[in-house]
Design a protein around this motif. Structure first.
Motif, short mmCIF file in Angstrom:
data_model
loop_
_atom_site.label_atom_id
_atom_site.label_comp_id
_atom_site.label_asym_id
_atom_site.label_seq_id
_atom_site.Cartn_x
_atom_site.Cartn_y
_atom_site.Cartn_z
N LYS A 185 0.83 -1.20 0.00
CA LYS A 185 0.00 0.00 0.00
C LYS A 185 0.87 1.25 0.00
O LYS A 185 0.58 2.22 -0.70
CB LYS A 185 -0.93 0.02 1.21
CG LYS A 185 -2.09 -0.91 1.10
CD LYS A 185 -2.97 -0.79 2.32
CE LYS A 185 -4.15 -1.73 2.27
NZ LYS A 185 -5.01 -1.64 3.45
N LYS A 186 1.93 1.26 0.81
CA LYS A 186 2.82 2.42 0.87
C LYS A 186 3.51 2.64 -0.47
O LYS A 186 3.65 3.77 -0.94
CB LYS A 186 3.85 2.25 1.98
CG LYS A 186 3.27 2.40 3.35
CD LYS A 186 4.33 2.20 4.42
CE LYS A 186 3.71 2.26 5.81
NZ LYS A 186 4.69 1.98 6.87
N ASN A 187 3.98 1.52 -1.07
CA ASN A 187 4.65 1.62 -2.38
C ASN A 187 3.68 2.14 -3.45
O ASN A 187 4.04 2.99 -4.27
CB ASN A 187 5.22 0.27 -2.82
CG ASN A 187 6.50 -0.06 -2.09
OD1 ASN A 187 7.16 0.84 -1.59
ND2 ASN A 187 6.85 -1.33 -2.03
N VAL A 188 2.46 1.60 -3.44
CA VAL A 188 1.47 2.03 -4.42
C VAL A 188 1.12 3.51 -4.18
O VAL A 188 1.02 4.29 -5.13
CB VAL A 188 0.20 1.14 -4.34
CG1 VAL A 188 -0.94 1.76 -5.11
CG2 VAL A 188 0.51 -0.25 -4.85
N ALA A 189 0.95 3.91 -2.93
CA ALA A 189 0.65 5.29 -2.62
C ALA A 189 1.80 6.21 -3.05
O ALA A 189 1.57 7.28 -3.62
CB ALA A 189 0.36 5.46 -1.13
N ALA A 190 3.02 5.79 -2.81
CA ALA A 190 4.18 6.59 -3.21
C ALA A 190 4.26 6.70 -4.73
O ALA A 190 4.51 7.78 -5.27
CB ALA A 190 5.47 5.97 -2.65
N LYS A 191 4.07 5.56 -5.40
CA LYS A 191 4.09 5.57 -6.87
C LYS A 191 2.95 6.43 -7.42
O LYS A 191 3.14 7.16 -8.39
CB LYS A 191 3.97 4.14 -7.42
CG LYS A 191 5.16 3.27 -7.14
CD LYS A 191 6.35 3.72 -7.95
CE LYS A 191 7.51 2.77 -7.69
NZ LYS A 191 8.73 3.19 -8.34
N ALA A 192 1.78 6.35 -6.81
CA ALA A 192 0.64 7.14 -7.25
C ALA A 192 0.93 8.63 -7.07
O ALA A 192 0.60 9.45 -7.95
CB ALA A 192 -0.61 6.75 -6.49
N GLU A 193 1.51 8.98 -5.97
CA GLU A 193 1.87 10.37 -5.71
C GLU A 193 2.92 10.85 -6.71
O GLU A 193 2.83 11.96 -7.25
CB GLU A 193 2.38 10.55 -4.28
CG GLU A 193 2.64 12.00 -3.89
CD GLU A 193 1.41 12.89 -4.02
OE1 GLU A 193 1.57 14.06 -4.42
OE2 GLU A 193 0.28 12.43 -3.74
N GLU A 194 3.89 10.02 -6.99
CA GLU A 194 4.93 10.35 -7.97
C GLU A 194 4.30 10.50 -9.37
O GLU A 194 4.61 11.44 -10.11
CB GLU A 194 5.99 9.24 -7.99
CG GLU A 194 7.13 9.51 -8.94
CD GLU A 194 8.14 8.37 -8.94
OE1 GLU A 194 8.83 8.23 -9.96
OE2 GLU A 194 8.24 7.62 -7.94
N PHE A 195 3.41 9.57 -9.70
CA PHE A 195 2.72 9.64 -10.99
C PHE A 195 1.88 10.92 -11.10
O PHE A 195 1.91 11.60 -12.11
CB PHE A 195 1.82 8.41 -11.18
CG PHE A 195 1.02 8.45 -12.43
CD1 PHE A 195 1.61 8.21 -13.67
CD2 PHE A 195 -0.34 8.76 -12.39
CE1 PHE A 195 0.87 8.26 -14.83
CE2 PHE A 195 -1.08 8.82 -13.54
CZ PHE A 195 -0.48 8.56 -14.77
N ARG A 196 1.19 11.23 -10.03
CA ARG A 196 0.35 12.44 -10.02
C ARG A 196 1.21 13.69 -10.17
O ARG A 196 0.86 14.63 -10.90
CB ARG A 196 -0.45 12.51 -8.73
CG ARG A 196 -1.40 13.67 -8.69
CD ARG A 196 -2.24 13.64 -7.47
NE ARG A 196 -3.16 14.76 -7.50
CZ ARG A 196 -3.90 15.13 -6.50
NH1 ARG A 196 -3.88 14.45 -5.39
NH2 ARG A 196 -4.70 16.16 -6.59
N SER A 197 2.33 13.73 -9.49
CA SER A 197 3.24 14.87 -9.57
C SER A 197 3.76 15.02 -11.00
O SER A 197 3.77 16.13 -11.55
CB SER A 197 4.40 14.67 -8.59
OG SER A 197 5.33 15.71 -8.74
N ARG A 198 4.18 13.91 -11.61
CA ARG A 198 4.66 13.96 -13.01
C ARG A 198 3.52 14.38 -13.95
O ARG A 198 3.74 15.16 -14.88
CB ARG A 198 5.17 12.59 -13.45
CG ARG A 198 6.53 12.27 -12.91
CD ARG A 198 7.03 10.99 -13.53
NE ARG A 198 8.11 10.42 -12.75
CZ ARG A 198 8.57 9.21 -12.89
NH1 ARG A 198 8.02 8.39 -13.76
NH2 ARG A 198 9.56 8.80 -12.16
N PHE A 199 2.36 13.86 -13.69
CA PHE A 199 1.20 14.19 -14.53
C PHE A 199 0.92 15.70 -14.46
O PHE A 199 0.73 16.36 -15.48
CB PHE A 199 -0.03 13.39 -14.08
CG PHE A 199 -1.25 13.68 -14.88
CD1 PHE A 199 -1.41 13.14 -16.16
CD2 PHE A 199 -2.25 14.50 -14.37
CE1 PHE A 199 -2.54 13.42 -16.90
CE2 PHE A 199 -3.38 14.78 -15.11
CZ PHE A 199 -3.53 14.24 -16.39
#
Length: 170
Positions: free
Chosen positions: A7-21
């Motif tokens: 969950k933490k990895n997915v949340a971190a990746k999602a946050e990173e993806f959102r930031s890049r987006f």
């Protein structure tokens, strides 16, 4: 625990993806800004050009309407005068007992003639309003899609003209 890590990895990746987006969207907006400004400028120029093209047609139509109204008025005036003359002749030959009724009749006829003249003026005002409204609508359409303006203008002017003559004939 393993689930928490996922969950933490997915949340971190999602946050990173959102930031890049968000960054990519901002870059895209920045890169498109000059084009949108250029498109807006060109659209404004085209609207101004189309407005300049429409105004002479509207003025020409107004001139023709005024000419036709004057022509109609001139054609009707002899009939109105003849009607008045005949009524006056008939009034002079009628019995004196009818004098009060004849006076009222003349007043009503004169009032109707005046109303007719006022109604003709109303048609001119209505036509001006219709022309103005159609020009505004056309300007809005130009701003929205810039379609085949000359054909649209011709259609509108023809419709306005037809409506005007139908109203005059009724």
């Amino acid at each position: 625990e393993n689930m928490d890590n996922i969950k933490k990895n997915v949340a971190a990746k999602a946050e990173e993806f959102r930031s890049r987006f968000d960054e990519n969207v901002q870059e895209l907006r920045s890169s498109l800004a000059p084009y949108t400004e250029d498109v807006q400028l060109k659209m404004n120029q085209q609207i101004a050009e189309m407005t300049q093209r429409v105004v002479p047609y509207a003025e020409m139509l107004q001139t023709k309407v005024n000419e036709h109204l004057e022509d109609l008025n001139q054609k009707l005036n002899p009939y109105i005068a003849e009607l008045k003359l005949k009524l006056n002749e008939n009034v002079g030959s009628m019995d004196q007992n009818l004098a009060p009724y004849i006076g009222n009749l003349n007043t009503n006829i004169n009032q109707r003639i005046e109303e007719f003249h006022q109604n003709v003026a109303t048609y001119t005002e209505q036509l001006n309003k219709i022309i103005s409204q159609n020009v505004r609508e056309m300007q809005k359409r130009l701003a929205l899609n810039g379609g085949n303006v000359q054909q649209d203008l011709q259609t509108k002017l023809t419709t306005v003209w037809d409506n005007f003559w139908q109203n005059l004939q009724n």
